[in-house]
Design a protein around this motif. Structure first.
Motif: not given
Length: 195
Positions: A87, A89, A99-100, A119, A123, A126, A146, A185, A188
């Protein structure tokens, strides 16, 4: 021949500048009459653009392709076959591609405390391996989620700003320390069905 004869008869009366303007006006009238007689304009760079004409697709066909594409993306999201999501942001006056399990270092303190989950609502896009969802300018809050955790609030290493002028006995030294916040993070997530 007629053009030369006309100019020669008037040549004694007119000066050199007058001859040039007379020649230009006679030549222009003859070229206009020739193009009107032929009915075709000369092809120049201004008469048509240098790129080929673009043919727009049929709206019904385009709507059908759009429906098929949305159905394909919905199937991937429902089966969780989209792979790892990323994503972009907007946070703390910057845009971050995340990313995660990514760590973000922000050059400022935010009002959340350490350990708080926040949060990120702004965004921009994605994406996954096979598709990307773009916002205009933002994606809806119900479409993408996210989340991040505040890991640490600290200060940067001291940076020394030294100003010096030789032969003037001028020397200024500033030590700058910037507050920093580190975020991780967590997730997502995309809504299960796109409209």
């Amino acid at each position: 021949m007629a053009l030369v004869g006309t100019v020669a008869s008037y040549g004694r009366i007119l000066s050199r500048a007058g001859r040039a303007s007379l020649l230009w006006s006679i030549a222009r009238k003859s070229s206009q009459s020739a193009s009107v007689q032929q009915g075709v304009l000369a092809k120049t760079s201004l008469s048509s653009p240098p790129w080929p004409e673009i043919k727009l697709p049929d709206p019904a066909e385009e709507a059908k392709l759009h429906g098929e594409l949305v159905q394909k993306v919905n199937e991937q999201i429902a089966d969780r076959q989209h792979g790892r999501l990323f994503a972009v942001v907007h946070f703390a006056s910057r845009q971050w591609k995340v990313t995660t399990e990514d760590l973000i270092l922000i050059e400022n303190h935010i009002p959340a405390e350490c350990g708080d989950r926040i949060r990120m609502e702004k965004v921009l896009l994605v994406g996954a391996e096979d598709f990307t969802l773009l916002g205009r300018p933002l994606l809806g809050k119900d479409l993408v989620r996210v989340e991040a955790t505040v890991l640490e609030k600290t200060e940067s290493w001291p940076k020394i700003n030294m100003r010096f002028r030789r032969k003037c006995h001028f020397q200024r030294k500033r030590i700058m320390i910037q507050p920093q916040t580190i975020l991780r993070i967590n997730t997502i997530e995309i809504a299960p069905v796109l409209s």
